[in-house]
Design an enzyme around this catalytic site. Sequence first.
Site, PDB file in Angstrom:
ATOM      1  N   ASP A 134       0.836  -1.196   0.000  1.00 32.29           N
ATOM      2  CA  ASP A 134       0.000   0.000   0.000  1.00 32.29           C
ATOM      3  C   ASP A 134       0.876   1.252   0.000  1.00 32.29           C
ATOM      4  OD1 ASP A 134      -2.353  -1.443   0.063  1.00 32.29           O
ATOM      5  OD2 ASP A 134      -2.822  -1.024   2.156  1.00 32.29           O
ATOM      6  N   ARG A 184      -1.395  -0.649  -8.552  1.00 26.15           N
ATOM      7  CA  ARG A 184      -2.732  -0.119  -8.222  1.00 26.15           C
ATOM      8  C   ARG A 184      -2.671   1.409  -8.231  1.00 26.15           C
ATOM      9  NH1 ARG A 184      -4.043  -0.918  -2.290  1.00 26.15           N
ATOM     10  NH2 ARG A 184      -4.177  -3.107  -2.834  1.00 26.15           N
TER      11      ARG A 184
HETATM   12  C1  LIG Z   1      -8.873  -1.009  -3.438  1.00 24.45           C
HETATM   13  C2  LIG Z   1      -8.417   0.303  -2.871  1.00 24.45           C
HETATM   14  C3  LIG Z   1      -7.163   0.375  -2.283  1.00 24.45           C
HETATM   15  C4  LIG Z   1      -6.708   1.592  -1.773  1.00 24.45           C
HETATM   16  N1  LIG Z   1      -5.419   1.684  -1.328  1.00 24.45           N
HETATM   17  C5  LIG Z   1      -4.928   2.900  -0.979  1.00 24.45           C
HETATM   18  C6  LIG Z   1      -3.551   3.082  -0.664  1.00 24.45           C
HETATM   19  O1  LIG Z   1      -2.753   2.152  -0.665  1.00 24.45           O
HETATM   20  N2  LIG Z   1      -3.130   4.335  -0.336  1.00 24.45           N
HETATM   21  C7  LIG Z   1      -3.981   5.411  -0.316  1.00 24.45           C
HETATM   22  O2  LIG Z   1      -3.533   6.529  -0.040  1.00 24.45           O
HETATM   23  N3  LIG Z   1      -5.287   5.252  -0.600  1.00 24.45           N
HETATM   24  C8  LIG Z   1      -5.781   4.049  -0.920  1.00 24.45           C
HETATM   25  N4  LIG Z   1      -7.110   3.921  -1.249  1.00 24.45           N
HETATM   26  C9  LIG Z   1      -8.055   5.023  -0.974  1.00 24.45           C
HETATM   27  C10 LIG Z   1      -8.098   6.017  -2.124  1.00 24.45           C
HETATM   28  O3  LIG Z   1      -6.910   6.762  -2.157  1.00 24.45           O
HETATM   29  C11 LIG Z   1      -9.305   6.986  -1.965  1.00 24.45           C
HETATM   30  O4  LIG Z   1      -9.168   7.705  -0.773  1.00 24.45           O
HETATM   31  C12 LIG Z   1     -10.649   6.292  -1.971  1.00 24.45           C
HETATM   32  O5  LIG Z   1     -10.688   5.261  -2.896  1.00 24.45           O
HETATM   33  C13 LIG Z   1     -11.756   7.298  -2.337  1.00 24.45           C
HETATM   34  O6  LIG Z   1     -11.573   7.750  -3.639  1.00 24.45           O
HETATM   35  P1  LIG Z   1     -12.477   7.267  -4.891  1.00 24.45           P
HETATM   36  O7  LIG Z   1     -11.557   7.001  -6.026  1.00 24.45           O
HETATM   37  O8  LIG Z   1     -13.327   6.145  -4.493  1.00 24.45           O
HETATM   38  O9  LIG Z   1     -13.289   8.539  -5.309  1.00 24.45           O
HETATM   39  P2  LIG Z   1     -14.248   9.520  -4.493  1.00 24.45           P
HETATM   40  O10 LIG Z   1     -14.467  10.662  -5.397  1.00 24.45           O
HETATM   41  O11 LIG Z   1     -13.685   9.787  -3.139  1.00 24.45           O
HETATM   42  O12 LIG Z   1     -15.555   8.667  -4.315  1.00 24.45           O
HETATM   43  C14 LIG Z   1     -16.420   8.343  -5.385  1.00 24.45           C
HETATM   44  C15 LIG Z   1     -17.700   7.793  -4.802  1.00 24.45           C
HETATM   45  O13 LIG Z   1     -17.430   6.562  -4.119  1.00 24.45           O
HETATM   46  C16 LIG Z   1     -18.132   6.476  -2.890  1.00 24.45           C
HETATM   47  N5  LIG Z   1     -17.179   6.513  -1.765  1.00 24.45           N
HETATM   48  C17 LIG Z   1     -15.850   6.788  -1.811  1.00 24.45           C
HETATM   49  N6  LIG Z   1     -15.304   6.691  -0.586  1.00 24.45           N
HETATM   50  C18 LIG Z   1     -16.307   6.380   0.254  1.00 24.45           C
HETATM   51  C19 LIG Z   1     -16.380   6.126   1.654  1.00 24.45           C
HETATM   52  N7  LIG Z   1     -15.297   6.185   2.435  1.00 24.45           N
HETATM   53  N8  LIG Z   1     -17.576   5.811   2.204  1.00 24.45           N
HETATM   54  C20 LIG Z   1     -18.693   5.735   1.438  1.00 24.45           C
HETATM   55  N9  LIG Z   1     -18.696   5.941   0.099  1.00 24.45           N
HETATM   56  C21 LIG Z   1     -17.509   6.264  -0.485  1.00 24.45           C
HETATM   57  C22 LIG Z   1     -19.054   7.672  -2.866  1.00 24.45           C
HETATM   58  O14 LIG Z   1     -20.257   7.289  -3.459  1.00 24.45           O
HETATM   59  C23 LIG Z   1     -18.316   8.691  -3.704  1.00 24.45           C
HETATM   60  O15 LIG Z   1     -19.157   9.646  -4.260  1.00 24.45           O
HETATM   61  C24 LIG Z   1      -7.568   2.724  -1.787  1.00 24.45           C
HETATM   62  C25 LIG Z   1      -8.830   2.639  -2.386  1.00 24.45           C
HETATM   63  C26 LIG Z   1      -9.251   1.462  -2.938  1.00 24.45           C
HETATM   64  C27 LIG Z   1     -10.582   1.411  -3.597  1.00 24.45           C
END
Ligand SMILES: Cc1cc2nc3c(=O)[nH]c(=O)nc-3n(C[C@H](O)[C@H](O)[C@H](O)COP(=O)(O)OP(=O)(O)OC[C@H]3O[C@@H](n4cnc5c(N)ncnc54)[C@H](O)[C@@H]3O)c2cc1C
Length: 308
Positions: A134, A184
């Site tokens: 990560d 990723r």
């Molecule tokens: C498989 C995976 C691994 C990850 N690994 C890392 C990592 O190693 N390091 C790191 O910094 N970040 C990691 N993240 C987190 C990432 O950086 C984002 O903070 C997170 O994915 C929210 O961004 P989004 O792309 O979903 O878009 P957003 O614009 O934040 O969300 C899009 C839509 O998704 C839904 N959504 C998003 N988050 C939430 C929530 N918490 N609760 C409820 N609904 C939500 C909502 O409907 C929102 O409108 C990971 C995310 C995923 C999916």
Amino acid sequence: MLGPVILAASRSDKMRRFISAAPGTKQVVDRFIAGESVDQVVPIVEDAAGKGLEVTLDVVGEDITTPAQAEAARDAYLELVERLKVLDLGVRAEMSVKLSMFGQALEGGHELALANVRPVVEAAAAIGTTVTLDAEDHTTLDSMFAIHEELRKDFPQTGCVIQSYLFRTEADARRLAAAGSRVRIVKGAYKEPASVAYQNKAEIDKAYVRVTRILMEGEGYPMIGSHDPRLIAVAQELGRQAGRKLDEYEFQMLYGIRSDEHVRLAAEGHRMRVYTAYGTDWYGYFMRRLAEKPANLLFFARSVLTKG
Ligand SMILES: Cc1cc2nc3c(=O)[nH]c(=O)nc-3n(C[C@H](O)[C@H](O)[C@H](O)COP(=O)(O)OP(=O)(O)OC[C@H]3O[C@@H](n4cnc5c(N)ncnc54)[C@H](O)[C@@H]3O)c2cc1C
């Protein structure tokens, strides 16, 4: 505006004690954390596999303070590997690790984290699966990428994560988009200063598209980590333009978020992996989920107030 405040609170011991003890907390935590123990998470992995989903398992924990805790983290993952061996899912059940949990922030942390994570990567390879490193806050990334490169000499399938909010990430993506790599792409979940990261959602999304294009046009295996419907549609289109078949990249989403979409994408023929976190030290992980969506905070506050 609330996101940065919640992320700042995620570093506070006082808030950790308050939130962990609040009466309504568990109900909200359960949405994002699949269980406290490996016994609780195994049936969830089996259920996901039955629905055609893949998983990446994360034992939560990051703010450790002693080498013994780093060894305990290693052992928790080794126990997980033993359980995955019985399920025999191969790469359909892989693992995600945070190097901070393996000692990266302690004295001599780089070597310590490498020494603790290597046996996990080795054990994963022995049962036909792999590990993804990560991405944590930007100060840890040079060490993470160096450990990734070192591990890949013996275990080339070891994956890593890059974050579109960081200015450095397009260059990292170009370097990493080589044959055999597994990368990723996510937006990024930490509180980062304007000197290293975009602060504006539109800029972060645009960078996400640029990086996804680099990964799709490269020779590695892109893993699209996002719940954002627009970015998922763009990734599908970029994959198509790059001539990739559906099994030549995958989508990843977090356990408890947009679960219907997990199943929908899998039913369309995509590889869909659910990042499934479990364990007792859930505070940092949970706070980042609250920071991502202010509505979660409202729900959490209501739950605490009604139970308190
Ligand atoms: C498989 C995976 C691994 C990850 N690994 C890392 C990592 O190693 N390091 C790191 O910094 N970040 C990691 N993240 C987190 C990432 O950086 C984002 O903070 C997170 O994915 C929210 O961004 P989004 O792309 O979903 O878009 P957003 O614009 O934040 O969300 C899009 C839509 O998704 C839904 N959504 C998003 N988050 C939430 C929530 N918490 N609760 C409820 N609904 C939500 C909502 O409907 C929102 O409108 C990971 C995310 C995923 C999916």
